[in-house]
Write a protein that holds these residues in place. Structure first.
Motif, PDB file in Angstrom:
ATOM      1  N   LEU A  47      -4.309  -5.437  -4.169  1.00 35.29           N
ATOM      2  CA  LEU A  47      -3.442  -4.549  -4.103  1.00 35.29           C
ATOM      3  C   LEU A  47      -2.375  -3.158  -4.591  1.00 35.29           C
ATOM      4  CD1 LEU A  47      -3.003  -5.548   0.136  1.00 35.29           C
ATOM      5  CD2 LEU A  47      -4.240  -3.498  -0.788  1.00 35.29           C
ATOM      6  N   GLY A  48      -1.958  -4.678  -6.008  1.00 38.96           N
ATOM      7  CA  GLY A  48      -1.386  -4.097  -6.884  1.00 38.96           C
ATOM      8  C   GLY A  48      -0.098  -4.672  -7.374  1.00 38.96           C
ATOM      9  N   GLU A  66      -8.093 -18.925  -3.082  1.00 38.79           N
ATOM     10  CA  GLU A  66      -8.252 -17.636  -4.092  1.00 38.79           C
ATOM     11  C   GLU A  66      -8.501 -16.594  -3.747  1.00 38.79           C
ATOM     12  OE1 GLU A  66     -10.993 -16.880  -8.018  1.00 38.79           O
ATOM     13  OE2 GLU A  66     -10.182 -19.054  -7.807  1.00 38.79           O
ATOM     14  N   SER A  67      -9.165 -16.489  -2.560  1.00 46.62           N
ATOM     15  CA  SER A  67      -9.271 -14.791  -2.340  1.00 46.62           C
ATOM     16  C   SER A  67      -7.687 -14.251  -1.694  1.00 46.62           C
ATOM     17  CB  SER A  67     -10.644 -15.512  -1.160  1.00 46.62           C
ATOM     18  OG  SER A  67      -9.879 -15.317  -0.318  1.00 46.62           O
ATOM     19  N   ASP A  68      -7.640 -14.605  -1.118  1.00 53.34           N
ATOM     20  CA  ASP A  68      -5.813 -14.420  -0.491  1.00 53.34           C
ATOM     21  C   ASP A  68      -5.686 -13.486  -2.138  1.00 53.34           C
ATOM     22  OD1 ASP A  68      -6.239 -14.984   2.060  1.00 53.34           O
ATOM     23  OD2 ASP A  68      -6.292 -16.552   1.685  1.00 53.34           O
ATOM     24  N   LYS A  69      -5.618 -13.990  -2.922  1.00 48.59           N
ATOM     25  CA  LYS A  69      -4.425 -13.623  -4.222  1.00 48.59           C
ATOM     26  C   LYS A  69      -5.366 -13.171  -4.767  1.00 48.59           C
ATOM     27  CE  LYS A  69      -3.160 -19.404  -5.599  1.00 48.59           C
ATOM     28  NZ  LYS A  69      -3.170 -19.819  -5.853  1.00 48.59           N
ATOM     29  N   ILE A  70      -6.841 -12.367  -5.223  1.00 53.01           N
ATOM     30  CA  ILE A  70      -7.562 -11.712  -5.122  1.00 53.01           C
ATOM     31  C   ILE A  70      -7.135 -10.023  -4.244  1.00 53.01           C
ATOM     32  CG2 ILE A  70      -9.763 -10.194  -5.801  1.00 53.01           C
ATOM     33  CD1 ILE A  70      -8.430 -12.991  -7.415  1.00 53.01           C
ATOM     34  N   ARG A 130       1.062  -0.873   0.688  1.00 55.55           N
ATOM     35  CA  ARG A 130       0.073   0.031  -0.008  1.00 55.55           C
ATOM     36  C   ARG A 130       0.860   1.369  -0.105  1.00 55.55           C
ATOM     37  NH1 ARG A 130      -2.988  -2.620   3.599  1.00 55.55           N
ATOM     38  NH2 ARG A 130      -5.290  -3.993   3.313  1.00 55.55           N
ATOM     39  N   ARG A 131       1.885   1.264   0.858  1.00 62.06           N
ATOM     40  CA  ARG A 131       2.363   2.561   0.428  1.00 62.06           C
ATOM     41  C   ARG A 131       3.394   3.142  -0.585  1.00 62.06           C
ATOM     42  NH1 ARG A 131       5.349   2.649   6.886  1.00 62.06           N
ATOM     43  NH2 ARG A 131       4.121   2.131   8.659  1.00 62.06           N
ATOM     44  N   MET A 132       4.293   1.419  -1.037  1.00 59.59           N
ATOM     45  CA  MET A 132       4.665   1.842  -2.074  1.00 59.59           C
ATOM     46  C   MET A 132       3.906   2.362  -2.971  1.00 59.59           C
ATOM     47  SD  MET A 132       7.112  -2.094  -2.137  1.00 59.59           S
ATOM     48  CE  MET A 132       7.823  -2.109  -3.785  1.00 59.59           C
ATOM     49  N   LYS A 133       2.772   1.717  -3.715  1.00 57.59           N
ATOM     50  CA  LYS A 133       1.418   2.555  -4.631  1.00 57.59           C
ATOM     51  C   LYS A 133       0.809   3.546  -4.135  1.00 57.59           C
ATOM     52  CE  LYS A 133       2.865  -1.954  -6.539  1.00 57.59           C
ATOM     53  NZ  LYS A 133       4.048  -1.167  -7.828  1.00 57.59           N
ATOM     54  N   SER A 134       1.148   3.884  -3.260  1.00 59.60           N
ATOM     55  CA  SER A 134       0.992   4.740  -2.669  1.00 59.60           C
ATOM     56  C   SER A 134       1.696   6.415  -2.844  1.00 59.60           C
ATOM     57  CB  SER A 134       0.065   5.395  -1.529  1.00 59.60           C
ATOM     58  OG  SER A 134       1.100   4.876  -0.483  1.00 59.60           O
ATOM     59  N   SER A 135       2.915   5.824  -3.644  1.00 55.82           N
ATOM     60  CA  SER A 135       4.321   6.701  -3.733  1.00 55.82           C
ATOM     61  C   SER A 135       4.344   7.335  -4.755  1.00 55.82           C
ATOM     62  CB  SER A 135       5.662   6.697  -3.191  1.00 55.82           C
ATOM     63  OG  SER A 135       6.406   7.275  -3.067  1.00 55.82           O
ATOM     64  N   PRO A 136       4.254   7.827  -5.385  1.00 55.64           N
ATOM     65  CA  PRO A 136       5.371   8.387  -6.724  1.00 55.64           C
ATOM     66  C   PRO A 136       6.327   7.968  -7.213  1.00 55.64           C
ATOM     67  CG  PRO A 136       3.769  10.378  -6.441  1.00 55.64           C
ATOM     68  CD  PRO A 136       4.308   9.206  -4.722  1.00 55.64           C
TER      69      PRO A 136
END
Length: 234
Positions: free
Chosen positions: A97-98, A88-92, A66-72
C-alpha cells in the motif's frame, strides 16, 4: 533535525511516548487520536513523515495510506505503519500500500526513532548514493531529485520514497544488474531494518506505477534476472 512528524494512534500512551521521545530527538511532532483530525491537519500543513496506526477506527491506517498515495500532493510523504499484527503477510500488505516501513507492537522507543531517522535519510537523499544517480540513461523515464518527481512516457508518476530511490539507483547505471543486497545497501546502508521480500514488493509496485501494459509501458523496462537481481533497460 526539525523535521515535522505526524503520529496517528488511538492509544493515548503511545502518542505520549512518541511525542516525548521525538522531541528529545529534536523533531517537531503533532499527535492525533483520530484519523479525521489527522486528515484535517494534513490539509493545512504537510509533515515530513507520518506514523500511522493500522487498527484505527474508520478510516483505518491502511485507508489513510491509500488516500495519501493516490494524491499528488501527499504521495511523497513517507509513511511508517504501526500494528499489533506481526504476520509477514500483514507486513507485505502494508508495503504494497506504499508504506516505507512497518513496526509491530509492542515496540521499543529506540527502534521507532531509528526507523524514522532511516526513512528520513532516504527521503532527503543523505543515504549512500551512486556517483551518477542524477543522470538517467533513458529518455522515456525522467527523474527530478530536487522536486521529487518522476515522469514515465510523458506522464507524471506518484512514487513512495522507497520506490523513488530504487528507480534512481536502477537508472544510475543503465543495463547494470543490481542484486537485492545491493539495493538494500543503497536504501538502508547499515540500518537494514527490513523483512524478506521487501525489495520484490517495492519493485512490483514500481512496475505497476510505471505501466506494464501497452506498447509504451515503462514498467516493462525493469527486468528481473533470476537468482541475481534487477536492472533497467529499453
Amino acid at each position: 533535525m526539525n523535521n515535522l512528524i505526524y503520529v496517528v494512534d488511538d492509544e493515548e500512551d503511545i502518542l505520549e511516548l512518541a511525542e516525548v521521545n521525538l522531541k528529545k530527538n529534536f523533531f517537531k511532532v503533532k499527535t492525533f487520536a483520530s484519523s479525521l483530525s489527522f486528515l484535517k491537519a494534513l490539509e493545512k500543513q504537510k509533515p515530513d513523515l507520518a506514523v500511522l496506526d493500522i487498527m484505527m477506527p474508520q478510516p483505518d491506517g491502511l485507508e489513510l495510506s491509500r488516500r495519501m498515495k493516490s494524491s499528488p500532493e501527499f504521495a511523497g510523504i513517507p509513511i511508517i505503519f504501526l500494528s499489533a499484527k506481526a504476520d509477514e503477510s500483514d507486513k507485505i500488505t502494508g508495503l504494497e500500500l506504499g508504506a516505507d516501513d512497518y513496526i509491530t507492537k509492542p515496540f521499543s522507543v529506540k527502534e521507532l526513532m531509528a526507523r524514522i531517522k532511516v526513512v528520513l535519510r532516504r527521503r532527503h537523499g543523505s543515504a549512500a548514493k551512486t556517483e551518477d544517480a542524477a543522470k538517467p540513461k533513458t529518455a522515456r523515464i525522467k527523474i527530478d531529485k530536487d522536486k521529487f518527481t518522476v515522469t514515465a512516457g510523458g506522464e507524471k508518476i506518484n512514487l513512495t520514497v522507497t520506490e523513488f530511490k530504487i528507480l534512481e539507483l536502477l537508472l544510475s547505471k543503465h543495463g547494470t544488474v543490481f542484486s537485492r543486497d545491493k539495493i538494500l545497501d543503497y536504501l538502508w546502508g547499515d540500518d537494514k531494518l527490513v523483512i524478506d521480500r521487501t525489495i520484490d514488493v517495492h519493485i512490483r509496485n514500481l512496475r505497476e506505477k510505471l505501466g506494464v501494459r501497452g506498447k509504451g509501458a515503462c514498467g516493462k523496462m525493469i527486468k528481473n534476472i533470476r537468482g541475481v537481481g534487477y536492472k533497467i533497460e529499453e
